[in-house]
Design a protein around this motif. Structure first.
Motif, PDB file in Angstrom:
ATOM      1  N   VAL A   7       8.083  32.551  60.211  1.00 48.83           N
ATOM      2  CA  VAL A   7       9.241  31.858  59.632  1.00 48.83           C
ATOM      3  C   VAL A   7       9.778  30.828  60.625  1.00 48.83           C
ATOM      4  O   VAL A   7      10.061  29.678  60.259  1.00 48.83           O
ATOM      5  CB  VAL A   7      10.331  32.862  59.208  1.00 48.83           C
ATOM      6  CG1 VAL A   7      11.632  32.154  58.866  1.00 48.83           C
ATOM      7  CG2 VAL A   7       9.853  33.691  58.029  1.00 48.83           C
ATOM      8  N   ALA A   8       9.917  31.218  61.878  1.00 43.14           N
ATOM      9  CA  ALA A   8      10.416  30.289  62.898  1.00 43.14           C
ATOM     10  C   ALA A   8       9.483  29.099  63.056  1.00 43.14           C
ATOM     11  O   ALA A   8       9.928  27.942  63.126  1.00 43.14           O
ATOM     12  CB  ALA A   8      10.591  31.019  64.227  1.00 43.14           C
ATOM     13  N   ALA A   9       8.175  29.361  63.103  1.00 44.59           N
ATOM     14  CA  ALA A   9       7.206  28.270  63.222  1.00 44.59           C
ATOM     15  C   ALA A   9       7.247  27.371  61.988  1.00 44.59           C
ATOM     16  O   ALA A   9       7.151  26.144  62.103  1.00 44.59           O
ATOM     17  CB  ALA A   9       5.800  28.833  63.437  1.00 44.59           C
ATOM     18  N   TYR A 108      17.024  24.260  67.644  1.00 43.84           N
ATOM     19  CA  TYR A 108      15.583  24.010  67.528  1.00 43.84           C
ATOM     20  C   TYR A 108      14.852  24.473  68.785  1.00 43.84           C
ATOM     21  O   TYR A 108      13.758  25.036  68.704  1.00 43.84           O
ATOM     22  CB  TYR A 108      15.300  22.524  67.290  1.00 43.84           C
ATOM     23  CG  TYR A 108      15.914  21.938  66.051  1.00 43.84           C
ATOM     24  CD1 TYR A 108      16.304  22.736  64.975  1.00 43.84           C
ATOM     25  CD2 TYR A 108      16.110  20.571  65.935  1.00 43.84           C
ATOM     26  CE1 TYR A 108      16.866  22.181  63.838  1.00 43.84           C
ATOM     27  CE2 TYR A 108      16.668  20.014  64.795  1.00 43.84           C
ATOM     28  CZ  TYR A 108      17.044  20.811  63.762  1.00 43.84           C
ATOM     29  OH  TYR A 108      17.593  20.263  62.633  1.00 43.84           O
ATOM     30  N   LEU A 109      15.465  24.244  69.943  1.00 41.49           N
ATOM     31  CA  LEU A 109      14.878  24.679  71.202  1.00 41.49           C
ATOM     32  C   LEU A 109      14.763  26.203  71.227  1.00 41.49           C
ATOM     33  O   LEU A 109      13.733  26.749  71.633  1.00 41.49           O
ATOM     34  CB  LEU A 109      15.728  24.175  72.370  1.00 41.49           C
ATOM     35  CG  LEU A 109      15.205  24.501  73.760  1.00 41.49           C
ATOM     36  CD1 LEU A 109      15.442  23.318  74.686  1.00 41.49           C
ATOM     37  CD2 LEU A 109      15.854  25.734  74.332  1.00 41.49           C
ATOM     38  N   ALA A 110      15.801  26.893  70.782  1.00 39.85           N
ATOM     39  CA  ALA A 110      15.772  28.361  70.770  1.00 39.85           C
ATOM     40  C   ALA A 110      14.663  28.879  69.853  1.00 39.85           C
ATOM     41  O   ALA A 110      13.962  29.841  70.197  1.00 39.85           O
ATOM     42  CB  ALA A 110      17.127  28.909  70.329  1.00 39.85           C
ATOM     43  N   LEU A 111      14.484  28.256  68.707  1.00 44.80           N
ATOM     44  CA  LEU A 111      13.385  28.653  67.810  1.00 44.80           C
ATOM     45  C   LEU A 111      12.038  28.446  68.484  1.00 44.80           C
ATOM     46  O   LEU A 111      11.145  29.290  68.392  1.00 44.80           O
ATOM     47  CB  LEU A 111      13.443  27.854  66.507  1.00 44.80           C
ATOM     48  CG  LEU A 111      14.479  28.268  65.489  1.00 44.80           C
ATOM     49  CD1 LEU A 111      14.557  27.239  64.358  1.00 44.80           C
ATOM     50  CD2 LEU A 111      14.177  29.644  64.924  1.00 44.80           C
ATOM     51  N   ALA A 112      11.892  27.319  69.183  1.00 44.16           N
ATOM     52  CA  ALA A 112      10.628  27.033  69.864  1.00 44.16           C
ATOM     53  C   ALA A 112      10.374  28.018  71.000  1.00 44.16           C
ATOM     54  O   ALA A 112       9.234  28.456  71.210  1.00 44.16           O
ATOM     55  CB  ALA A 112      10.632  25.600  70.392  1.00 44.16           C
ATOM     56  N   VAL A 113      11.419  28.392  71.724  1.00 41.59           N
ATOM     57  CA  VAL A 113      11.273  29.403  72.790  1.00 41.59           C
ATOM     58  C   VAL A 113      10.811  30.718  72.185  1.00 41.59           C
ATOM     59  O   VAL A 113       9.913  31.389  72.715  1.00 41.59           O
ATOM     60  CB  VAL A 113      12.600  29.574  73.570  1.00 41.59           C
ATOM     61  CG1 VAL A 113      12.567  30.827  74.432  1.00 41.59           C
ATOM     62  CG2 VAL A 113      12.882  28.347  74.412  1.00 41.59           C
ATOM     63  N   PHE A 114      11.395  31.092  71.057  1.00 40.06           N
ATOM     64  CA  PHE A 114      11.016  32.325  70.375  1.00 40.06           C
ATOM     65  C   PHE A 114       9.540  32.291  69.961  1.00 40.06           C
ATOM     66  O   PHE A 114       8.797  33.256  70.194  1.00 40.06           O
ATOM     67  CB  PHE A 114      11.923  32.528  69.156  1.00 40.06           C
ATOM     68  CG  PHE A 114      11.564  33.713  68.309  1.00 40.06           C
ATOM     69  CD1 PHE A 114      11.642  35.003  68.810  1.00 40.06           C
ATOM     70  CD2 PHE A 114      11.146  33.535  66.993  1.00 40.06           C
ATOM     71  CE1 PHE A 114      11.314  36.098  68.026  1.00 40.06           C
ATOM     72  CE2 PHE A 114      10.823  34.621  66.199  1.00 40.06           C
ATOM     73  CZ  PHE A 114      10.896  35.891  66.714  1.00 40.06           C
ATOM     74  N   VAL A 115       9.104  31.176  69.378  1.00 40.33           N
ATOM     75  CA  VAL A 115       7.700  31.061  68.949  1.00 40.33           C
ATOM     76  C   VAL A 115       6.767  31.077  70.161  1.00 40.33           C
ATOM     77  O   VAL A 115       5.748  31.785  70.158  1.00 40.33           O
ATOM     78  CB  VAL A 115       7.481  29.792  68.094  1.00 40.33           C
ATOM     79  CG1 VAL A 115       6.002  29.562  67.820  1.00 40.33           C
ATOM     80  CG2 VAL A 115       8.252  29.898  66.781  1.00 40.33           C
ATOM     81  N   ALA A 116       7.106  30.315  71.193  1.00 42.33           N
ATOM     82  CA  ALA A 116       6.251  30.279  72.380  1.00 42.33           C
ATOM     83  C   ALA A 116       6.159  31.657  73.031  1.00 42.33           C
ATOM     84  O   ALA A 116       5.069  32.127  73.371  1.00 42.33           O
ATOM     85  CB  ALA A 116       6.788  29.249  73.382  1.00 42.33           C
ATOM     86  N   TRP A 117       7.312  32.325  73.184  1.00 40.64           N
ATOM     87  CA  TRP A 117       7.317  33.658  73.777  1.00 40.64           C
ATOM     88  C   TRP A 117       6.485  34.628  72.938  1.00 40.64           C
ATOM     89  O   TRP A 117       5.642  35.360  73.462  1.00 40.64           O
ATOM     90  CB  TRP A 117       8.758  34.171  73.889  1.00 40.64           C
ATOM     91  CG  TRP A 117       8.803  35.642  74.161  1.00 40.64           C
ATOM     92  CD1 TRP A 117       8.634  36.257  75.359  1.00 40.64           C
ATOM     93  CD2 TRP A 117       8.989  36.679  73.192  1.00 40.64           C
ATOM     94  NE1 TRP A 117       8.708  37.625  75.198  1.00 40.64           N
ATOM     95  CE2 TRP A 117       8.931  37.910  73.873  1.00 40.64           C
ATOM     96  CE3 TRP A 117       9.198  36.694  71.822  1.00 40.64           C
ATOM     97  CZ2 TRP A 117       9.073  39.130  73.226  1.00 40.64           C
ATOM     98  CZ3 TRP A 117       9.349  37.899  71.176  1.00 40.64           C
ATOM     99  CH2 TRP A 117       9.285  39.101  71.874  1.00 40.64           C
ATOM    100  N   GLY A 118       6.708  34.638  71.640  1.00 39.13           N
ATOM    101  CA  GLY A 118       6.019  35.592  70.777  1.00 39.13           C
ATOM    102  C   GLY A 118       4.529  35.349  70.686  1.00 39.13           C
ATOM    103  O   GLY A 118       3.735  36.297  70.695  1.00 39.13           O
ATOM    104  N   ARG A 119       4.130  34.086  70.605  1.00 44.70           N
ATOM    105  CA  ARG A 119       2.705  33.778  70.417  1.00 44.70           C
ATOM    106  C   ARG A 119       1.921  33.723  71.723  1.00 44.70           C
ATOM    107  O   ARG A 119       0.714  33.913  71.725  1.00 44.70           O
ATOM    108  CB  ARG A 119       2.543  32.476  69.637  1.00 44.70           C
ATOM    109  CG  ARG A 119       3.030  32.564  68.202  1.00 44.70           C
ATOM    110  CD  ARG A 119       2.379  33.711  67.455  1.00 44.70           C
ATOM    111  NE  ARG A 119       2.765  33.711  66.036  1.00 44.70           N
ATOM    112  CZ  ARG A 119       2.648  34.743  65.253  1.00 44.70           C
ATOM    113  NH1 ARG A 119       2.170  35.890  65.711  1.00 44.70           N
ATOM    114  NH2 ARG A 119       3.004  34.666  63.986  1.00 44.70           N
ATOM    115  N   PHE A 120       2.592  33.467  72.840  1.00 42.12           N
ATOM    116  CA  PHE A 120       1.915  33.593  74.140  1.00 42.12           C
ATOM    117  C   PHE A 120       1.879  35.052  74.568  1.00 42.12           C
ATOM    118  O   PHE A 120       0.980  35.467  75.273  1.00 42.12           O
ATOM    119  CB  PHE A 120       2.639  32.796  75.229  1.00 42.12           C
ATOM    120  CG  PHE A 120       2.211  31.365  75.368  1.00 42.12           C
ATOM    121  CD1 PHE A 120       0.867  31.015  75.410  1.00 42.12           C
ATOM    122  CD2 PHE A 120       3.159  30.362  75.482  1.00 42.12           C
ATOM    123  CE1 PHE A 120       0.479  29.698  75.557  1.00 42.12           C
ATOM    124  CE2 PHE A 120       2.787  29.041  75.622  1.00 42.12           C
ATOM    125  CZ  PHE A 120       1.447  28.711  75.669  1.00 42.12           C
ATOM    126  N   GLY A 121       2.869  35.820  74.140  1.00 39.65           N
ATOM    127  CA  GLY A 121       3.036  37.175  74.627  1.00 39.65           C
ATOM    128  C   GLY A 121       2.635  38.260  73.668  1.00 39.65           C
ATOM    129  O   GLY A 121       1.470  38.349  73.243  1.00 39.65           O
TER     130      GLY A 121
END
Length: 126
Positions: A7-9, A108-121
């Motif tokens: 959803v965030a992505a 928007y930055l917070a959503l991107a941090v969430f996606v990056a954290w979740g998909r890298f981690g």
């Protein structure tokens, strides 16, 4: 968590696509006259169009690699690039328009941090 990351992505992709199309199609003078677009009045037209194309590519990079299962690592890489873009957008809006548009970019930055954290981690596609 996987659904929340999708959803965030998806939200980020929609935002990037809308912004990218706007920057590539709408004339510079009209962009500069819009609220939050004052910065475009000082930017070269080529820069604005290039930024629009990058946003369209970001929209694709947030969704297509995972959907097509072709280099899905590009989803968090794109999210990380979006973080950098939003930092620049926040600084630009703070300089020109005040805090209201910078707060939107912070979301928007917070959503991107969430996606990056979740998909890298913990919820990577691998």
């Amino acid at each position: 968590m996987n659904v929340a990351l999708w959803v965030a992505a998806g939200l980020l992709a929609a935002i990037a696509l809308a912004g990218g199309i706007t920057k590539t199609v709408v004339p510079k003078a009209k962009l500069a006259a819009a609220a939050g677009g004052e910065w475009t009045g000082r930017a070269p037209a080529g820069f604005i169009k290039a930024l629009g194309v990058l946003e369209i590519l970001a929209a694709a990079g947030l969704i297509l690699p995972a959907v097509l299962d072709i280099a899905p690592v590009m989803v968090p890489v794109t999210a990380a690039c979006w973080i950098v873009l939003m930092i620049g957008a926040m600084l630009t809006h703070l300089r020109d328009d005040g805090w209201k548009f910078a707060l939107v970019n912070l979301v928007y930055l917070a959503l991107a941090v969430f996606v990056a954290w979740g998909r890298f981690g913990p919820h990577s596609f691998s």
